[in-house]
Enzyme design. Structure first.
Site, PDB file in Angstrom:
ATOM      1  N   THR A  53      -0.821  11.649  12.572  1.00 16.10           N
ATOM      2  CA  THR A  53      -2.163  11.357  12.069  1.00 16.10           C
ATOM      3  C   THR A  53      -3.217  12.232  12.730  1.00 16.10           C
ATOM      4  O   THR A  53      -4.101  12.776  12.065  1.00 16.10           O
ATOM      5  CB  THR A  53      -2.502   9.878  12.299  1.00 16.10           C
ATOM      6  OG1 THR A  53      -1.512   9.067  11.669  1.00 16.10           O
ATOM      7  CG2 THR A  53      -3.866   9.537  11.719  1.00 16.10           C
ATOM      8  N   SER A  54      -3.127  12.403  14.045  1.00 15.74           N
ATOM      9  CA  SER A  54      -4.112  13.215  14.772  1.00 15.74           C
ATOM     10  C   SER A  54      -4.067  14.681  14.371  1.00 15.74           C
ATOM     11  O   SER A  54      -5.029  15.420  14.581  1.00 15.74           O
ATOM     12  CB  SER A  54      -3.897  13.098  16.287  1.00 15.74           C
ATOM     13  OG  SER A  54      -4.070  11.774  16.726  1.00 15.74           O
ATOM     14  N   TYR A 116      -0.416   5.739   0.356  1.00 18.23           N
ATOM     15  CA  TYR A 116      -1.011   5.667  -0.972  1.00 18.23           C
ATOM     16  C   TYR A 116      -0.087   5.030  -2.011  1.00 18.23           C
ATOM     17  O   TYR A 116      -0.487   4.191  -2.784  1.00 18.23           O
ATOM     18  CB  TYR A 116      -1.473   7.049  -1.482  1.00 18.23           C
ATOM     19  CG  TYR A 116      -2.107   6.993  -2.858  1.00 18.23           C
ATOM     20  CD1 TYR A 116      -3.399   6.502  -3.010  1.00 18.23           C
ATOM     21  CD2 TYR A 116      -1.415   7.393  -3.993  1.00 18.23           C
ATOM     22  CE1 TYR A 116      -3.971   6.411  -4.263  1.00 18.23           C
ATOM     23  CE2 TYR A 116      -1.982   7.299  -5.256  1.00 18.23           C
ATOM     24  CZ  TYR A 116      -3.263   6.805  -5.385  1.00 18.23           C
ATOM     25  OH  TYR A 116      -3.838   6.710  -6.638  1.00 18.23           O
ATOM     26  N   TYR A 142       7.442   5.756  11.657  1.00 16.76           N
ATOM     27  CA  TYR A 142       6.020   5.628  12.011  1.00 16.76           C
ATOM     28  C   TYR A 142       5.395   4.622  11.065  1.00 16.76           C
ATOM     29  O   TYR A 142       5.191   4.898   9.885  1.00 16.76           O
ATOM     30  CB  TYR A 142       5.364   7.006  11.907  1.00 16.76           C
ATOM     31  CG  TYR A 142       3.883   7.073  12.243  1.00 16.76           C
ATOM     32  CD1 TYR A 142       3.186   6.026  12.822  1.00 16.76           C
ATOM     33  CD2 TYR A 142       3.165   8.244  11.974  1.00 16.76           C
ATOM     34  CE1 TYR A 142       1.844   6.108  13.123  1.00 16.76           C
ATOM     35  CE2 TYR A 142       1.813   8.351  12.276  1.00 16.76           C
ATOM     36  CZ  TYR A 142       1.163   7.285  12.849  1.00 16.76           C
ATOM     37  OH  TYR A 142      -0.178   7.368  13.144  1.00 16.76           O
ATOM     38  N   ARG A 147      -3.366   2.547   7.467  1.00 14.37           N
ATOM     39  CA  ARG A 147      -3.648   3.803   6.773  1.00 14.37           C
ATOM     40  C   ARG A 147      -2.699   4.054   5.605  1.00 14.37           C
ATOM     41  O   ARG A 147      -3.030   4.819   4.702  1.00 14.37           O
ATOM     42  CB  ARG A 147      -3.589   4.980   7.757  1.00 14.37           C
ATOM     43  CG  ARG A 147      -4.734   4.937   8.767  1.00 14.37           C
ATOM     44  CD  ARG A 147      -4.800   6.160   9.652  1.00 14.37           C
ATOM     45  NE  ARG A 147      -5.330   7.318   8.968  1.00 14.37           N
ATOM     46  CZ  ARG A 147      -6.130   8.229   9.532  1.00 14.37           C
ATOM     47  NH1 ARG A 147      -6.507   8.089  10.794  1.00 14.37           N
ATOM     48  NH2 ARG A 147      -6.557   9.264   8.862  1.00 14.37           N
ATOM     49  N   LYS A 171       7.227   4.108  15.986  1.00 16.26           N
ATOM     50  CA  LYS A 171       5.846   4.105  16.460  1.00 16.26           C
ATOM     51  C   LYS A 171       5.126   3.028  15.666  1.00 16.26           C
ATOM     52  O   LYS A 171       4.979   3.138  14.445  1.00 16.26           O
ATOM     53  CB  LYS A 171       5.169   5.459  16.245  1.00 16.26           C
ATOM     54  CG  LYS A 171       3.679   5.444  16.620  1.00 16.26           C
ATOM     55  CD  LYS A 171       2.981   6.748  16.299  1.00 16.26           C
ATOM     56  CE  LYS A 171       1.486   6.653  16.629  1.00 16.26           C
ATOM     57  NZ  LYS A 171       0.755   7.909  16.319  1.00 16.26           N
ATOM     58  N   ILE A 213       2.307   6.773  21.661  1.00 16.14           N
ATOM     59  CA  ILE A 213       1.930   8.013  20.969  1.00 16.14           C
ATOM     60  C   ILE A 213       0.473   7.795  20.604  1.00 16.14           C
ATOM     61  O   ILE A 213       0.137   7.348  19.520  1.00 16.14           O
ATOM     62  CB  ILE A 213       2.827   8.283  19.750  1.00 16.14           C
ATOM     63  CG1 ILE A 213       4.304   8.244  20.156  1.00 16.14           C
ATOM     64  CG2 ILE A 213       2.486   9.641  19.119  1.00 16.14           C
ATOM     65  CD1 ILE A 213       5.284   8.366  19.001  1.00 16.14           C
TER      66      ILE A 213
END
Length: 308
Positions: A53-54, A116, A142, A147, A171, A213
């Site tokens: 994501t980052s 999505y 993950y 999100r 994660k 993380i």
């Protein structure tokens, strides 16, 4: 000891999810990216991840994601484990990127729940099993329902762990602490549980988690790594102290969507040019001012930043 077991032993502590720096024209800034990786390792981060994501993976082309992974593995040069994000809302892209990561020689691949699309639990099982069966490298699932719009349920994850030996961890960017407790209950106490929620990094260690993380590791890698070191050394008091010391930074870095505040902070620190690709953008000026004030508690900012 098998390769999977070796990876489970060494993938612990603070896995830094490094941002993807851009130049002013929004092209990849690979020189700065390599400097960030060197800084992370020198600061004590126990492993590196990219294009999570980052790392703004949804703003990168497929070729750019490959290039970022390739640049990272060369920069790391075996100094610490490497577990890039290879997931996508597109199943074939996730499959391709995970296979590509294996060819590059990564230690593990982190595969996000497709966003999505909001797939069913049965569809999620098929998605992950197909990817896991296609590679030999370890897979870290993950799960970030805030999100992606869907939560990977514990029973689905447990089924995957039973059917796919190379799914070795998860994660959990999941604020439901009951859920993360049940992950270890149902997937086994040796299953790798990483926190992706900053305020749960310490609590997850107390229930048997393997590390974190955390986006905050981009800004304060030494402190985040030290918290894990203190825990492993049995210094619970110091680990708890660092948990609370980091809380104001954790809070301010999530007052806007990650990685916008993180990139703003790194820009203030002189580590990157604070550039995001649309539809993302930097925080508004009021939040940037707040980030600057909080940062002063953790790092020495350049004079040009402090005087603003």
């Amino acid at each position: 000891m098998s390769k999977l077991q070796e990876t489970k032993q060494k993938l612990r502590g603070s896995i830094a999810p490094v941002v993807t720096p851009f130049k002013e024209d929004e092209s990849l800034d690979l020189d700065t990216f390599k400097q960030l990786i060197d800084w992370q390792i020198a600061s004590g981060s126990h492993a590196i991840s990219v294009t999570g994501t980052s790392g703004e993976p949804s703003s990168l082309t497929l070729k750019e994601r490959e290039l970022v992974m390739e640049t990272a593995i060369k920069a790391i040069n075996g100094r610490v484990p490497f577990a890039p994000g290879t997931g996508s809302t597109n199943h074939q892209e996730a499959l391709y990127l995970t296979k590509t990561a294996q060819e590059m020689g990564v230690d593990a691949a982190m595969v996000i729940v497709p966003y999505y699309n909001k797939p069913s639990q049965h569809a999620l099982y098929k998605h992950y099993k197909t990817i896991a069966d296609a590679v030999d490298i370890p897979i870290i699932v993950y799960n970030i329902p805030g999100r992606t719009g869907v939560n990977l349920e514990v029973k689905t994850l447990a089924r995957l762990v039973e059917d796919c030996p190379n799914i070795i961890g998860v994660k959990e960017s999941n604020k439901d602490f009951e859920h993360v407790n049940r992950v270890l209950l149902n997937c086994g106490r040796d299953f790798l549980l990483f926190s992706g929620i900053e305020l749960l990094c310490y609590p997850m260690l107390t229930i048997g988690g393997s590390g974190s993380i955390s986006a905050t590791a981009n800004v304060a890698p030494a402190q985040v790594a030290e918290m894990h070191n203190a825990w492993e050394e049995g210094n619970r008091e110091r680990a708890l102290e660092l948990h609370y010391e980091l809380m104001p930074l954790n809070d301010v870095l999530f007052k806007d969507t990650n990685p916008a505040p993180v990139k703003a902070a790194l820009g203030m620190m002189g580590k990157i040019k604070p550039v995001l690709r649309m539809p993302m953008d930097l925080p508004n000026q009021a939040l940037q001012d707040e980030i600057r004030e909080v940062l002063k508690q953790y790092v020495e900012l350049p004079d040009s930043v402090v005087s603003r």
